[in-house]
Design an enzyme around this catalytic site. Structure first.
Site, PDB file in Angstrom:
ATOM      1  CG  ASN A   1      -1.859  -1.012   1.154  1.00  0.00           C
ATOM      2  OD1 ASN A   1      -2.613  -1.217   0.519  1.00  0.00           O
ATOM      3  ND2 ASN A   1      -2.409  -1.474   2.277  1.00  0.00           N
TER       4      ASN A   1
ATOM      5  CD  GLU B   1     -13.172   0.514   0.970  1.00  0.00           C
ATOM      6  OE1 GLU B   1     -12.420   0.493   0.917  1.00  0.00           O
ATOM      7  OE2 GLU B   1     -13.763  -0.712   1.432  1.00  0.00           O
TER       8      GLU B   1
ATOM      9  CG  ASP C   1     -12.159   3.882   4.745  1.00  0.00           C
ATOM     10  OD1 ASP C   1     -11.295   4.885   4.411  1.00  0.00           O
ATOM     11  OD2 ASP C   1     -12.330   2.320   5.040  1.00  0.00           O
TER      12      ASP C   1
ATOM     13  CG  HIS D   1      -6.941   1.666  -0.234  1.00  0.00           C
ATOM     14  ND1 HIS D   1      -6.137   1.362  -0.580  1.00  0.00           N
ATOM     15  CD2 HIS D   1      -7.844   1.274   0.156  1.00  0.00           C
ATOM     16  CE1 HIS D   1      -5.931   0.022   0.629  1.00  0.00           C
ATOM     17  NE2 HIS D   1      -7.210   0.200   0.642  1.00  0.00           N
TER      18      HIS D   1
ATOM     19  CE  LYS E   1      -5.010   0.682   3.220  1.00  0.00           C
ATOM     20  NZ  LYS E   1      -5.604   0.727   4.682  1.00  0.00           N
TER      21      LYS E   1
END
Length: 304
Positions: free
Chosen positions: A39, A178, A211, A214, A245
């Protein structure tokens, strides 16, 4: 000595998982291996830029440990200023640090929905959200098809038909998703989701939680995330940005209103009952964010 019943049960369960090719194990990658699952999107983990910024914060005297939970003696001016600066960067009124993204999501979903409220979520939502929903007092939890605004609309309409409290604005609906989904790397149609929620819940009892794990450091101006990139800061109830990440450190922050922050301080158990992050951990977070704030992450590879 024969095994006790519990040991035998665990051993058999593990063996069943092994036979299904699903057994997990801790491993250490070889020096010559190529990592396709990291990540560390920005390669900050190994850059001298982050290392140098971090070492500056480690000069002089500081306490290695926080001393306890933040509500007791683990708080600091350094932590509070870090929250303020991160929230400002992401265009949020307030922010609250958590020890991990898992803690942030589980604490948020477990504590904020009230009895009689509803939580609907993308079917691919992270396990930490499922953990929070499992502990939540919300009466109904239901999924909609991944990244499908059509499915979201149908789910909202179905809930409204059988729950007059939603139509009257007396029950809240939390919509969990997300911004970037880790399994496939696809991005949520956030503009369309916001439009759908505004249309079907005109009494402002729809609360979107995003969220951004990423998307942090990757999407938007200087990595501020999808919500900022689309200018939807005022349309999203809460955001979770994790640091483990692309930022190559530990912890997470919930971006929210000031009243939501105070509510989480009082009712989010992962915050209340956990030893808070130490100064070195907080310094690592600040060092990574300073690279974002100054735009240095855009040239990390060029500087090595």
């Amino acid at each position: 000595m024969p095994e006790d019943a519990l040991t035998e049960t665990m051993r058999n369960t593990l063996e069943n998982r092994r036979q299904r090719s699903g057994l997990r194990a801790l491993t250490i990658a070889g020096e010559s291996s190529v990592d396709f699952s990291s990540n560390d999107f920005l390669s900050l983990r190994s850059t001298s830029l982050l290392r140098a910024a971090y070492m500056e914060y480690l000069r002089g005297d500081f306490d290695l440990g926080s001393g306890g939970s933040r509500l007791l003696d683990g708080n600091s001016k350094f932590a509070e200023q870090l929250e303020t600066d991160i929230a400002k960067f992401h265009g949020s009124p307030a922010g609250l640090l958590f020890n991990s993204g898992f803690d942030a999501n589980s604490g948020l979903y477990a504590s904020v929905p009230q009895p009689g409220d509803f939580v609907i979520h993308d079917e691919y939502i992270h396990a930490s959200v499922h953990e929070g929903m499992r502990l939540s007092r919300a009466g109904t939890r239901v999924s909609f098809a991944h990244n499908s605004v059509t499915s979201l609309r149908a789910t909202l309409e179905a809930l409204k038909r059988v729950n007059p409290s939603i139509v009257a604005g007396k029950a809240n609906i939390f919509i969990g998703l997300e911004s970037v989904y880790s399994m496939d790397g696809d991005v949520a149609p956030l503009v369309e989701i916001v439009r759908c929620v505004d249309e079907l819940l005109p009494l402002n009892n729809g609360y979107i939680i995003v969220d951004e794990a990423h998307a942090t450091g990757v999407i938007g101006h200087r990595g501020a995330g999808l919500v900022c990139d689309l200018g939807l800061e005022n349309k999203v109830f809460a955001r979770v940005h994790t640091f483990g990440k692309s930022l190559s450190c530990n912890g997470a922050i919930v971006l929210c209103s000031e009243i939501t922050k105070q509510y989480l301080v009082n009712y989010a158990r992962p915050l209340i009952y956990s030893t808070f992050m130490s100064y070195p951990a907080l310094a690592a977070i600040r060092s990574s964010y300073e690279l974002l704030w100054t735009g240095q992450t855009e040239n990390v590879r060029a500087t090595e």
